[in-house]
Design a protein around this motif. Structure first.
Motif, PDB file in Angstrom:
ATOM      1  N   LEU A 273       0.772  -0.937   0.096  1.00 35.53           N
ATOM      2  CA  LEU A 273      -0.047   0.045   0.004  1.00 35.53           C
ATOM      3  C   LEU A 273       0.743   1.141  -0.075  1.00 35.53           C
ATOM      4  CD1 LEU A 273      -2.596  -1.046   2.459  1.00 35.53           C
ATOM      5  CD2 LEU A 273      -3.361  -0.443   0.003  1.00 35.53           C
ATOM      6  N   GLU A 274       1.993   1.213   0.839  1.00 34.64           N
ATOM      7  CA  GLU A 274       2.732   2.365   0.652  1.00 34.64           C
ATOM      8  C   GLU A 274       3.390   2.673  -0.563  1.00 34.64           C
ATOM      9  OE1 GLU A 274       3.120   4.816   2.800  1.00 34.64           O
ATOM     10  OE2 GLU A 274       2.358   4.006   4.716  1.00 34.64           O
ATOM     11  N   PHE A 275       3.875   1.467  -1.317  1.00 38.13           N
ATOM     12  CA  PHE A 275       4.484   1.782  -2.573  1.00 38.13           C
ATOM     13  C   PHE A 275       3.459   2.275  -3.423  1.00 38.13           C
ATOM     14  CE2 PHE A 275       5.482   0.228  -6.872  1.00 38.13           C
ATOM     15  CZ  PHE A 275       6.775   0.408  -6.975  1.00 38.13           C
ATOM     16  N   ASP A 276       2.082   1.585  -3.497  1.00 41.08           N
ATOM     17  CA  ASP A 276       1.033   1.933  -4.316  1.00 41.08           C
ATOM     18  C   ASP A 276       0.768   3.541  -4.056  1.00 41.08           C
ATOM     19  OD1 ASP A 276       1.020  -0.376  -5.342  1.00 41.08           O
ATOM     20  OD2 ASP A 276      -0.594  -0.934  -4.201  1.00 41.08           O
ATOM     21  N   TYR A 277       0.806   4.071  -2.717  1.00 36.89           N
ATOM     22  CA  TYR A 277       0.463   5.397  -2.396  1.00 36.89           C
ATOM     23  C   TYR A 277       1.449   6.210  -3.237  1.00 36.89           C
ATOM     24  CZ  TYR A 277      -0.313   9.243   0.825  1.00 36.89           C
ATOM     25  OH  TYR A 277      -0.708  10.518   1.278  1.00 36.89           O
ATOM     26  N   ASP A 278       2.909   5.803  -3.134  1.00 38.10           N
ATOM     27  CA  ASP A 278       3.946   6.838  -3.957  1.00 38.10           C
ATOM     28  C   ASP A 278       3.569   6.776  -5.483  1.00 38.10           C
ATOM     29  OD1 ASP A 278       5.099   7.446  -1.230  1.00 38.10           O
ATOM     30  OD2 ASP A 278       6.447   5.847  -1.623  1.00 38.10           O
ATOM     31  N   ASP A 279       3.210   5.511  -5.826  1.00 39.52           N
ATOM     32  CA  ASP A 279       2.719   5.582  -7.449  1.00 39.52           C
ATOM     33  C   ASP A 279       1.685   6.296  -7.848  1.00 39.52           C
ATOM     34  OD1 ASP A 279       3.677   4.307  -9.739  1.00 39.52           O
ATOM     35  OD2 ASP A 279       2.252   2.695  -9.629  1.00 39.52           O
ATOM     36  N   VAL A 281       0.777   9.046  -6.040  1.00 37.14           N
ATOM     37  CA  VAL A 281       0.973  10.609  -6.156  1.00 37.14           C
ATOM     38  C   VAL A 281       1.575  10.792  -7.498  1.00 37.14           C
ATOM     39  CG1 VAL A 281       2.451  12.099  -5.016  1.00 37.14           C
ATOM     40  CG2 VAL A 281       1.074  10.413  -3.500  1.00 37.14           C
ATOM     41  N   ARG A 282       2.413   9.946  -7.802  1.00 35.15           N
ATOM     42  CA  ARG A 282       3.312  10.511  -9.239  1.00 35.15           C
ATOM     43  C   ARG A 282       2.097  10.326 -10.289  1.00 35.15           C
ATOM     44  NH1 ARG A 282       7.237   6.956  -6.840  1.00 35.15           N
ATOM     45  NH2 ARG A 282       6.439   5.542  -7.908  1.00 35.15           N
ATOM     46  N   THR A 286      -2.157  15.288  -5.898  1.00 34.59           N
ATOM     47  CA  THR A 286      -2.134  15.227  -4.240  1.00 34.59           C
ATOM     48  C   THR A 286      -3.012  14.217  -3.650  1.00 34.59           C
ATOM     49  OG1 THR A 286      -2.594  17.775  -4.740  1.00 34.59           O
ATOM     50  CG2 THR A 286      -3.397  16.736  -2.466  1.00 34.59           C
ATOM     51  N   PRO A 287      -2.336  13.511  -2.683  1.00 39.33           N
ATOM     52  CA  PRO A 287      -3.226  12.395  -2.012  1.00 39.33           C
ATOM     53  C   PRO A 287      -4.235  12.864  -0.845  1.00 39.33           C
ATOM     54  CG  PRO A 287      -1.096  12.896  -0.867  1.00 39.33           C
ATOM     55  CD  PRO A 287      -1.192  13.833  -2.076  1.00 39.33           C
ATOM     56  N   PRO A 288      -5.011  12.106  -0.367  1.00 34.67           N
ATOM     57  CA  PRO A 288      -5.741  12.102   0.796  1.00 34.67           C
ATOM     58  C   PRO A 288      -5.054  12.831   1.817  1.00 34.67           C
ATOM     59  CG  PRO A 288      -6.397  10.225  -0.156  1.00 34.67           C
ATOM     60  CD  PRO A 288      -5.107  10.494  -0.796  1.00 34.67           C
ATOM     61  N   ARG A 289      -5.522  13.683   2.538  1.00 34.63           N
ATOM     62  CA  ARG A 289      -5.146  14.283   3.911  1.00 34.63           C
ATOM     63  C   ARG A 289      -4.931  13.325   4.982  1.00 34.63           C
ATOM     64  NH1 ARG A 289      -7.448  18.384   1.069  1.00 34.63           N
ATOM     65  NH2 ARG A 289      -6.146  20.121   0.429  1.00 34.63           N
ATOM     66  N   ILE A 347      -8.912   9.309  -6.096  1.00 33.92           N
ATOM     67  CA  ILE A 347     -10.013   9.827  -6.998  1.00 33.92           C
ATOM     68  C   ILE A 347     -11.108  10.898  -6.271  1.00 33.92           C
ATOM     69  CG2 ILE A 347     -11.605   9.537  -9.039  1.00 33.92           C
ATOM     70  CD1 ILE A 347     -10.054   6.732  -9.426  1.00 33.92           C
ATOM     71  N   ALA A 348     -11.732   9.963  -5.371  1.00 32.94           N
ATOM     72  CA  ALA A 348     -12.610  10.753  -4.455  1.00 32.94           C
ATOM     73  C   ALA A 348     -12.042  12.089  -4.104  1.00 32.94           C
ATOM     74  CB  ALA A 348     -13.015   9.924  -3.438  1.00 32.94           C
ATOM     75  N   HIS A 349     -10.923  12.025  -3.651  1.00 30.32           N
ATOM     76  CA  HIS A 349      -9.978  13.226  -3.049  1.00 30.32           C
ATOM     77  C   HIS A 349     -10.096  14.435  -4.135  1.00 30.32           C
ATOM     78  CE1 HIS A 349      -7.591  16.063  -0.690  1.00 30.32           C
ATOM     79  NE2 HIS A 349      -6.866  15.808  -1.467  1.00 30.32           N
ATOM     80  N   LEU A 350      -9.401  14.008  -5.032  1.00 31.43           N
ATOM     81  CA  LEU A 350      -9.245  14.850  -6.316  1.00 31.43           C
ATOM     82  C   LEU A 350     -10.541  15.402  -6.808  1.00 31.43           C
ATOM     83  CD1 LEU A 350      -6.215  13.034  -7.877  1.00 31.43           C
ATOM     84  CD2 LEU A 350      -6.076  15.147  -6.573  1.00 31.43           C
ATOM     85  N   SER A 351     -11.602  14.608  -6.887  1.00 33.49           N
ATOM     86  CA  SER A 351     -12.734  15.088  -7.386  1.00 33.49           C
ATOM     87  C   SER A 351     -13.721  15.728  -6.535  1.00 33.49           C
ATOM     88  CB  SER A 351     -13.520  14.175  -8.238  1.00 33.49           C
ATOM     89  OG  SER A 351     -13.827  13.079  -7.260  1.00 33.49           O
ATOM     90  N   ALA A 352     -13.524  15.727  -5.279  1.00 31.04           N
ATOM     91  CA  ALA A 352     -14.218  16.314  -4.167  1.00 31.04           C
ATOM     92  C   ALA A 352     -15.401  15.402  -4.063  1.00 31.04           C
ATOM     93  CB  ALA A 352     -14.514  17.705  -4.233  1.00 31.04           C
TER      94      ALA A 352
END
Length: 471
Positions: A273-279, A281-282, A286-289, A347-352
């Motif tokens: 999950l941490e690897f996917d998180y960084d992926d 972000v690239r 912007t990731p969820p807060r 996606i949910a975060h980026l699209s509000a």
């Protein structure tokens, strides 16, 4: 293999006041629209800023007064807050709404004039009306500015606090939302809306026991079917997860049954999950807060908690819920599921919280990554025969679709995003999400980025599939 993903957003379109109409087609599909009207041999209907027409001969019947179309956009099962009514503590000076909202827009000159009167209550009410209007129309960034301005004039107004807390939860800021929801309850201890919102914030932060208490109090003050459903879900989760343990990494909180998984397996999951998180972000930005909550279940416990359809294999309802029965280590299939589910959070975060299901699922599949493979030719033939599901009808939930229709919906979603990425690049997908977050309808966002309405987009997609997979 079971289709493995669906999405259920915590708050898809909170406080939407208008009711919607549902068109039931003779082929078994449904279309949820803001408004439906008859015009000769057609039914015309509106979704957001866009209008469509469908022959009466294709329609079985129309039901009026369902959930708002905006609420179904981007959610598989909308768990929306009810449309709150402003409390009496807000100022009342004539018809403020008619003065502030002119021709479908907030009039900044009127706002400035009202603020210039030096009446804090009036200024707060004016900014609240503007913020509520922008929030209901999906312009989250502008709504936030108006709500924050309103709170500067009346920092303890429960109505404003409730709406502002809802906006924060919807945009992935549950941690910031909680103190505002708590202040709303303190300011109005007899408000069921304040307790409902507090429960939302608590549940999003994994404070399930506290959320149950808040929702019970809300129901004591006012019965509400949606709150009852939320309470029932939270109680199911509490029963199933009462003995679960917890682990953490930089961006994730992992819940699991102690005897179900080994420490090594859980470490593999968090590392992936941490690897996917960084992926992500690239790829998306912007990731969820807030930290992302992940729960591992036996298959039975998964369905006990979620009540998901049988074809579902994982869910993201603000928490990543993943059944892992029989697994002892990270398999390629599980790795794909984890990245897919995590993509939904981005996606949910980026699209509000406003991204429609077809785009949500298309992006998540594309980033797993997954390709159409052998399904591409079948999909190409389906488009050629005009047997595809129109994308605008996939702005609503996938949960009402039959098994075969679900399969087609997922394949079309992946094909649509693959076409956008191949033709325009991932950056345009980011721009589409950004425009949706700012209040644009999906079709308007497509026009502004790839210069296509739904009709043109589907024609271009059909050609793309024929070129890539056709004979």
């Amino acid at each position: 293999m079971r289709l493995r993903v669906t999405i259920l957003f915590f708050i898809a379109s909170a406080f939407a006041g208008a009711r919607a109409d549902t068109i039931h087609l003779k082929n078994g599909r449904t279309i949820v629209a803001d408004h439906v009207r008859e015009n000769g041999i057609h039914y015309e209907y509106d979704i957001g800023d866009d209008s469509y027409a469908i022959p009466k001969s294709a329609v079985d019947h129309v039901d009026a007064g369902g959930m708002p179309a905006a609420a179904s956009s981007g959610s598989a099962k909308a768990a929306d807050l009810q449309a709150f009514t402003p409390a009496d503590s807000l100022a009342n000076e004539g018809d403020l709404v008619a003065r502030i909202i002119k021709e479908g827009k907030v009039n900044p000159d009127v706002l400035a004039s009202l603020e210039g009167k030096g009446n804090a209550e009036l200024s707060a009410t004016a900014d609240f009306i503007a913020g509520k209007f922008e929030f209901e129309h999906g312009n989250v960034a502008q709504a936030r500015q108006y709500f924050e301005s309103a709170l500067r004039f009346q920092p303890d107004n429960s109505t404003i606090l409730v709406y502002y807390a809802a906006l924060l939860v919807r945009t992935g800021n549950a941690g910031q939302s909680l103190p505002y929801a708590q202040r709303a309850v303190q300011a109005a201890p007899s408000s069921p809306d304040a307790y409902t919102m507090l429960g939302y914030a608590q549940f999003a932060l994994d404070h399930t026991r506290e959320a149950i208490t808040s929702w019970k109090r809300s129901l004591e003050l006012r019965p509400d079917a949606k709150v009852e459903q939320l309470l029932a879900k939270a109680q199911r989760e509490q029963r199933v997860e009462s003995d679960f343990a917890q682990g953490e990494s930089s961006h994730f909180v992992l819940h699991y049954e102690g005897k179900q998984t080994s420490e090594a397996f859980r470490g593999q999951i968090l590392a992936a999950l941490e690897f996917d998180y960084d992926d992500l972000v690239r790829d998306l930005g912007t990731p969820p807060r807030d930290n992302i909550l992940v729960t591992l279940y036996t298959e039975q416990a998964f369905f006990d908690v979620t009540h998901a359809p049988s074809w579902t294999g994982a869910i993201n309802d603000g928490k990543l819920r993943v059944p892992i029965s029989g697994l002892t280590s990270l398999t390629p299939e599980l790795a794909h599921v984890l990245k897919h589910e995590l993509a939904h959070s981005f996606i949910a975060h980026l699209s509000a919280g406003r991204c429609p299901p077809w785009l949500h699922e298309g992006i998540a599949q594309f980033l797993e990554p997954r390709s159409l493979g052998g399904e591409g030719r079948q999909l190409s033939l389906l488009f050629k025969a005009q047997g595809n599901i129109p994308l605008n009808t996939l702005e609503g939930s996938f949960l009402h679709l039959s098994g075969p229709q679900v399969h087609i919906a997922y394949a079309e979603s992946l094909a649509a995003v693959s076409y956008i990425s191949d033709s325009y690049g991932l950056s345009d997908i980011q721009r589409i999400l950004e425009r949706i977050s700012q209040g644009s309808s999906t079709e308007a966002a497509l026009r502004a980025t790839i210069h296509s309405d739904y009709g043109q987009f589907e024609s271009d997609l059909a050609r793309y599939l024929a070129d890539k997979y056709g004979q």
